[in-house]
Design a protein around this motif. Structure first.
Motif, PDB file in Angstrom:
ATOM      1  N   ALA A 123     105.943  14.447  13.000  1.00 42.18           N
ATOM      2  CA  ALA A 123     106.812  13.401  13.567  1.00 42.18           C
ATOM      3  C   ALA A 123     105.972  12.253  14.129  1.00 42.18           C
ATOM      4  N   ILE A 124     104.880  12.581  14.785  1.00 45.52           N
ATOM      5  CA  ILE A 124     103.987  11.551  15.339  1.00 45.52           C
ATOM      6  C   ILE A 124     103.404  10.713  14.201  1.00 45.52           C
ATOM      7  N   ALA A 125     102.988  11.385  13.127  1.00 47.99           N
ATOM      8  CA  ALA A 125     102.398  10.670  11.985  1.00 47.99           C
ATOM      9  C   ALA A 125     103.427   9.784  11.285  1.00 47.99           C
ATOM     10  N   LEU A 126     104.693  10.139  11.400  1.00 50.75           N
ATOM     11  CA  LEU A 126     105.755   9.354  10.732  1.00 50.75           C
ATOM     12  C   LEU A 126     106.068   8.061  11.479  1.00 50.75           C
ATOM     13  N   PRO A 135     104.192   5.448  12.521  1.00 49.43           N
ATOM     14  CA  PRO A 135     103.708   4.224  11.875  1.00 49.43           C
ATOM     15  C   PRO A 135     104.351   3.976  10.510  1.00 49.43           C
ATOM     16  N   VAL A 136     104.732   5.044   9.821  1.00 47.02           N
ATOM     17  CA  VAL A 136     105.387   4.880   8.515  1.00 47.02           C
ATOM     18  C   VAL A 136     106.698   4.108   8.701  1.00 47.02           C
ATOM     19  N   VAL A 137     107.455   4.502   9.709  1.00 44.78           N
ATOM     20  CA  VAL A 137     108.726   3.822   9.996  1.00 44.78           C
ATOM     21  C   VAL A 137     108.453   2.384  10.440  1.00 44.78           C
ATOM     22  N   LEU A 138     107.483   2.235  11.338  1.00 45.28           N
ATOM     23  CA  LEU A 138     107.192   0.907  11.888  1.00 45.28           C
ATOM     24  C   LEU A 138     106.735  -0.076  10.814  1.00 45.28           C
ATOM     25  N   VAL A 139     105.940   0.421   9.860  1.00 47.19           N
ATOM     26  CA  VAL A 139     105.388  -0.492   8.848  1.00 47.19           C
ATOM     27  C   VAL A 139     106.504  -1.052   7.970  1.00 47.19           C
ATOM     28  N   PHE A 140     107.541  -0.252   7.736  1.00 45.74           N
ATOM     29  CA  PHE A 140     108.655  -0.756   6.933  1.00 45.74           C
ATOM     30  C   PHE A 140     109.562  -1.653   7.763  1.00 45.74           C
ATOM     31  N   VAL A 141     109.758  -1.282   9.014  1.00 44.80           N
ATOM     32  CA  VAL A 141     110.597  -2.111   9.901  1.00 44.80           C
ATOM     33  C   VAL A 141     109.971  -3.493  10.078  1.00 44.80           C
ATOM     34  N   ASN A 142     108.631  -3.520  10.209  1.00 46.37           N
ATOM     35  CA  ASN A 142     107.938  -4.790  10.428  1.00 46.37           C
ATOM     36  C   ASN A 142     107.549  -5.503   9.141  1.00 46.37           C
ATOM     37  N   GLY A 143     107.844  -4.899   8.010  1.00 49.17           N
ATOM     38  CA  GLY A 143     107.542  -5.515   6.722  1.00 49.17           C
ATOM     39  C   GLY A 143     106.056  -5.774   6.527  1.00 49.17           C
ATOM     40  N   ARG A 144     105.247  -4.793   6.833  1.00 45.98           N
ATOM     41  CA  ARG A 144     103.798  -5.031   6.828  1.00 45.98           C
ATOM     42  C   ARG A 144     103.150  -4.831   5.458  1.00 45.98           C
ATOM     43  N   GLY A 145     103.861  -4.409   4.483  1.00 51.35           N
ATOM     44  CA  GLY A 145     103.260  -4.367   3.141  1.00 51.35           C
ATOM     45  C   GLY A 145     102.991  -2.951   2.652  1.00 51.35           C
ATOM     46  N   ILE A 205     101.352   6.858   4.912  1.00 52.29           N
ATOM     47  CA  ILE A 205     101.965   7.935   4.122  1.00 52.29           C
ATOM     48  C   ILE A 205     100.912   9.004   3.807  1.00 52.29           C
ATOM     49  N   ILE A 206      99.701   8.550   3.510  1.00 58.24           N
ATOM     50  CA  ILE A 206      98.615   9.498   3.240  1.00 58.24           C
ATOM     51  C   ILE A 206      98.324  10.339   4.483  1.00 58.24           C
TER      52      ILE A 206
END
Lengths: 125, 451
Positions: free
Chosen positions: B147-150, B152-162, B170-171
């Motif tokens: 859950a902790i590792a997920l 940034p995965v959620v944040l990167v999509f929310v912030n549209g970081r590429g 994800i890795i």
């Protein structure tokens, strides 16, 4: 109790399992009520097929040495009401006696040897 | 220079770990020394002691030579050449240590045969100690680091970081799942049966599983937190390097701790084991290190000491896994060659048919004239931190965070100014060329065309 599997032996693995469990019961290494490993875990530990272990357990069950239960697994029991050896065991003894005779062993020596083997099995009780 | 320091530190660490682990194999555990099973009564045999002493001396000589040859990492001014030397050094160092092991394993085996020290060469099972012995840790605990590792995965999509940045997180999440999967393998790990003493067998089994479980869980937790750390530090290369170094150091330290703690306990427990019967599986272990048993249905097998696992080379799956591992190691020098290709291939910059094209190995930027909102030329590259891509002294390529410009796609040799800055609606590019004249020419052409 330690089970040893010799994969280079002519004796099939299921028979090795069966024979060692019977010896274990006779020696007292396996006591009535004692659990044996599940089929899956014994097969996995030995690296053998589950069918092989299942065959051994089925044989032991039919001979009255163990009983199986879905929840308990396989449990050792002493056969009850068995007063004499099975025909198969008597045939095996007959072959061994024949081999001893051909080898030149006297009757008394053969009986003495049988006694030692029998007592070795009884020591554990 | 930073990169070479990282290579040096990495090399020293790998060398130290290899040396310590191999030296540790000279101590008897579960009746095994140097991958050979001998009776515990013969551990102090003078002939055995001589072999152990010679083995340790050979290890020390190999360690010193390997350490001194680290100086070769600095012979060239080019990163890719030094990186290739580093990769070749790793392969040769591992090979040297392997050859030492094989030599002394064979010597001890010959002594064993000469003295007739064989144990019970059958497969041994203890009916009271089976794989069903577990540990006091549920696999569901791994959902916490996952859950902790997920996050940034959620944040990167929310912030549209590429997508490239998303791939990193994800890795990392996948790595946590990998540790979870490794923990799940615990249930399939077989019991440690060394002899007829059931309590010894049970203790050895519990020790192995306990430390293996610790290693998996702590590694999963550290990976989860490191993923979050990357999110916060991705635009700061220096912080990223420090954080990455600390993370790697912690994982290595903890892995070494669990491995040696397990070995130490195995040694203490098995010191007097096997008085009546002891398992001798030497025939199934090539050189005491590669497991090969056609009678065993399993692909995975417990390592003989410690907490690790290995593959059964007698099985197709084991052969494939082993071949892939060897291939990966042998291909390391090839990676150096690929990096050389990157570093020595000049960047091409051109403006043809209203399209600005920047080309370098495996990468091409095509910018249409109509998409260009602004263009300028810089004599010096501003401070830039790599987010994703290549960051050598002679080549910066990929996604960078650039002072004054934000996130930019860069393809430059910072030693070859000037650099053309091109702004489009979604992306800012900073592009270099094979020479300063070429960059200036392209800039002039584009500026003229924009007018």
């Amino acid at each position: 109790m330690i089970l040893q599997f010799d994969f280079s032996s002519d004796v099939p693995i299921y028979a090795q399992i069966r024979n060692q469990v019977v010896e274990g019961i006779a020696n007292g290494d396996l006591e009535p009520g004692e659990k044996l490993p599940t089929i899956r875990s014994l097969a996995s530990e030995a690296g053998i097929n589950m069918m092989t272990v299942s065959k051994a357990y089925q044989l032991l069950k039919s001979e009255g040495y163990i009983e199986t239960d879905r929840r308990q697994g396989a449990v050792v029991k002493l056969p009850t009401g068995v007063k004499k050896l099975t025909e198969s065991s008597i045939n095996q003894l007959s072959i061994i006696a024949s081999e001893a005779k051909i080898a030149g062993m006297s009757e008394s020596d053969f009986i003495e040897m049988c006694k030692q083997v029998y007592e070795k099995g009884s020591d554990g009780k | 220079m930073t990169a070479m320091m990282i290579f040096t530190i990495t090399a020293v660490l790998i060398l130290l770990i290899q040396f310590i682990v191999m030296r540790s194999n000279a101590k008897p555990r579960k009746n095994i020394i140097l991958g050979v099973t001998i009776p515990y009564t013969e551990f102090e045999n003078p002939e055995v002691s001589v072999i152990i002493k010679e083995y340790k001396r050979a290890l020390s000589v190999c360690f010193i030579i390997s350490l001194l040859t680290i100086a070769t990492f600095f012979i060239s001014d080019y990163f890719s050449v030094n990186a290739t030397i580093f990769f070749v050094w790793i392969v040769l160092m591992l090979l040297a240590y392997t050859l030492i092991w094989v030599k002394y394993n064979k010597k001890l085996k010959e002594l064993k045969v000469k003295k007739n020290w064989g144990g019970v060469k059958k497969t041994i099972i203890d009916t009271k100690v089976t794989m069903e012995i577990g540990v006091n840790l549920s696999v569901w605990w791994f959902l916490l680091p996952f859950a902790i590792a997920l996050i940034p995965v959620v944040l990167v999509f929310v912030n549209g970081r590429g997508a490239m940045e998303a791939l990193i997180y994800i890795i990392m999440s996948g790595t946590v799942l990998l540790f979870m999967g490794m923990f799940a393998l615990l249930k399939r790990q077989r019991a440690e049966i060394v002899g007829s003493n059931t309590s010894v067998n049970a203790l050895l089994t519990k020790v192995r599983k306990k430390y293996f479980a610790y290693m998996c869980f702590v590694s999963a937790v550290m990976t989860g937190f490191f993923s979050v750390f990357i999110w916060f530090s991705i635009e700061n290369s220096f912080l990223g390097i420090i954080g990455g170094g600390i993370f790697a150091a912690l994982i290595i330290i903890f892995a070494m701790y669990t491995e040696f703690k397990a070995r130490s306990e195995q040694r203490k427990i098995s010191e007097k084991s096997g008085a009546e019967i002891y398992a001798d599986e030497d025939d199934n272990w090539i050189f005491g290190m590669f497991y090969h048993n056609p009678q065993d249905n399993h692909i995975m097998k417990n390592e003989r000491v410690g907490t690790g696992m290995t593959v059964n080379l007698a099985k197709p799956g084991g052969k494939i896994a082993a071949a892939l591992s060897v291939l990966l190691i042998m291909l390391l020098p090839l990676m150096g060659v690929l990096i050389m290709q990157q570093e020595f291939t000049p960047i091409s910059l051109s403006f043809e048919g209203d399209v600005l094209v920047s080309t370098h190995v495996g990468e091409e930027y095509r910018i249409k004239l109509e998409d260009i909102e602004d263009i300028e030329i810089l004599d010096k590259l501003p401070m830039a931190s790599r987010i994703v891509g290549t960051g050598m002294e002679n080549l910066q390529k990929g996604l960078f965070s650039v002072e004054g410009y934000g996130r930019c796609e860069i393809c430059v040799n910072s030693k070859n100014p000037p650099f053309v800055v091109v702004k489009t609606e979604g992306t800012t590019y900073i592009l270099g060329a094979q020479s300063g004249d070429e960059a200036q020419l392209v800039y002039n052409k584009v500026t003229e065309a924009v007018k």
